[in-house]
Scaffold this active site. Structure first.
Site, short mmCIF file in Angstrom:
data_model
loop_
_atom_site.label_atom_id
_atom_site.label_comp_id
_atom_site.label_asym_id
_atom_site.label_seq_id
_atom_site.Cartn_x
_atom_site.Cartn_y
_atom_site.Cartn_z
N GLU A 210 45.53 45.97 75.94
CA GLU A 210 45.95 46.05 74.54
C GLU A 210 45.36 44.85 73.83
OE1 GLU A 210 47.21 48.55 73.31
OE2 GLU A 210 47.93 49.64 75.06
N CYS A 244 48.92 41.95 66.02
CA CYS A 244 47.64 42.57 66.37
C CYS A 244 47.29 43.73 65.45
CB CYS A 244 47.66 43.05 67.83
SG CYS A 244 48.98 44.21 68.21
#
Length: 498
Positions: A210, A244
């Site tokens: 990720e 993010c």
């Protein structure tokens, strides 16, 4: 804590003992984590405030509650997720039972990130626990207070034979990566992600990465700026941009840019007052190194609003930047801070070209009431996720997988997708061993003839799946009986043909 090899060896022995396999054991561990989040909430909030000056509301909603809701979802569905998945079958397997069985991988490694230091390490851990794995839990050492707290409290709630916290920095992580894991889950930047992937490849270990990237935010003239700006500024300023999937930059025309800036000034004041530094709801940059990195990025382009900073507090105000050159670092590197550059484009086609000329983003945001343009952008770009007319909120839907594509990562999780990520989908064909099943499949044995081949072609031919996944047994029985009858009459002739 023990050495990395000792920790992994201990967990591997525990997994081989079968301790984590019973669903009841997994449920108990998840219930213990739920209890931990409730009983240690104040300690967790204090640690997050120490690391990021994260306010209590963000800490509860975006870290603790997200984990609690994930546990509730797992507890409600774990038996259904773990049961055999019967699949459709063809005529050749009419008497048999093909299904998928979900097995835990074994000993897995979950490496978290510093920006959401509780949620980003424990959410995959919870999926791994639900799937029946043993887990090495590696918090980010950058968020020192949270890492220390997890090292202290997790042993109080989770079975230490099956789940271990392994704290430390680069040397400790390097030592872990030398060990053979059955699965590795990493959240962080792409540079470290490549190191993780390379280390995993040596052992042929599957991974979920990720990562991040520059998530574009497209705005067209049909968008309602009053609401659009509020949602964009919230997404950019939550955790002071250290998210993010935060909108990384705006794509809009010059006309929309001017209007956006004016509305944004009002919204920022409404959210954080005239001096965001004094707002209890506005956090801080995690470290001096990251603070200096963001200040360097601020040098690209012209500051249209904001730009205030204080090194002693690692404080940077919400800042809008215009006229940046495409070679400026602010338009090339992931910002991970409260800077919002605006890039001028002419229309949706221009936006598509700009997006496609760069790495695939983790998230793409589109603000528009023009469904035709929304569909055009979605069909002609690739990203980990798309959110239309909002930011970040796609993460709250646990029936959607969260993950990247290309440079923004590989694999996905959240909800059932976490369970599936940490489960090997084992194919099983449970064959009938009775005389009828053997009689129907006998033509596969040598010596071969043309007749046998034609019979087998008929049995194996792809056709409408009229045999379901365990519900049409009566039809299957009738078809099997008919096949037996036809074989009894014509089978000898098929065999004798040459």
């Amino acid at each position: 804590m023990g050495s990395a090899s000792e920790v992994v060896a201990h967990l591997r022995n525990s997994f081989k003992s079968g301790k984590t396999l019973p669903i009841e054991f997994r449920i108990k561990q998840l219930q213990n984590l739920h209890k931990m989040y409730n009983e240690k909430q104040d300690d967790i909030v204090a640690a997050l405030h120490s690391d990021l000056r994260k306010c209590k509301i963000e800490s509860i909603l975006m870290e603790i509650d997200m984990l609690i809701n994930d546990i509730k979802n797992s507890l409600q569905n774990i038996y259904r997720w773990a049961r055999k998945e019967y699949v459709s079958k063809d005529l050749a397997n009419v008497l048999d039972a093909p299904y998928i069985q979900r097995d835990p991988y074994g000993v897995v490694l979950a490496i978290g990130s510093w920006n959401y230091p509780l949620q980003l390490v424990m959410l995959p851990v919870q999926g791994a626990i639900a799937a029946g794995n043993c887990v090495v839990i590696k918090p980010s050492e950058v968020s020192e207070a949270t890492a220390k707290l997890l090292t202290e409290i997790i042993p109080q709630y989770l079975d230490q034979d099956c789940y271990r916290v392994y704290n430390g920095g680069i040397p400790e992580t390097t030592a872990l990566l030398k060990e053979k894991f059955d699965y590795i889950f990493y959240t962080g930047n792409s540079a470290v992600g490549k190191i993780i992937h390379e280390a995993a490849t040596k052992h042929l270990t599957p991974t979920t990465l990720e990562l991040g990237g520059k998530s574009p935010c497209y705005i067209d003239k049909s968008a309602d700026l009053k609401y659009s700006v509020r949602r964009i500024i919230w997404g950019k300023c939550a955790n002071v941009g250290q998210t993010c999937v935060a909108p990384d930059f705006i794509l809009c025309t010059k006309e929309i840019q001017d209007r956006f800036i004016q509305v944004a000034k009002t919204v920022i004041t409404e959210f954080f007052g005239t001096n965001p530094k004094d707002s209890p709801d506005y956090g801080r940059i995690v470290s001096d190194r990251h603070f200096q990195r963001i200040l360097e990025l601020m040098k690209g382009g012209k500051i249209a609003f904001g730009g205030d900073h204080d090194a002693s507090e690692k404080y940077i105000s919400p800042t809008i930047i215009i006229d940046a050159n495409e070679n400026d670092a602010i338009l090339k590197e992931e910002i991970f801070g409260p800077l919002l550059p605006i890039v001028n484009i002419t229309d949706a086609y221009d936006a598509i070209n700009y997006i496609n000329a760069r790495d695939k983003p983790l998230a793409l945001y589109i603000f528009s009431k023009n469904k035709k343009d929304v569909d055009l952008i979605m069909k002609n770009t690739s990203s980990g996720s798309v959110c239309v007319n909002d930011t970040i909120m796609q993460l709250t839907v646990d029936t959607l997988p969260f993950g990247g594509v290309g440079a923004s990562g590989m694999g996905g999780y959240h909800g059932k997708f976490s369970f599936d990520t940490f489960s090997h989908k084992k194919s099983v064909l449970y064959k009938d061993l009775g005389i009828l099943g053997e009689y129907l499949s006998a033509p596969r044995y040598p010596p071969y003839t043309i007749g046998k081949m034609r019979y087998l072609q008929f049995m194996l031919a792809k056709r409408h799946k009229f045999f379901g996944t365990g519900t049409n047994y009566f039809i299957a029985f009738l078809t099997g009986a008919l096949s037996y009858y036809l074989w009894s009459i014509y089978g000898i002739k098929f065999i004798q043909m040459n």
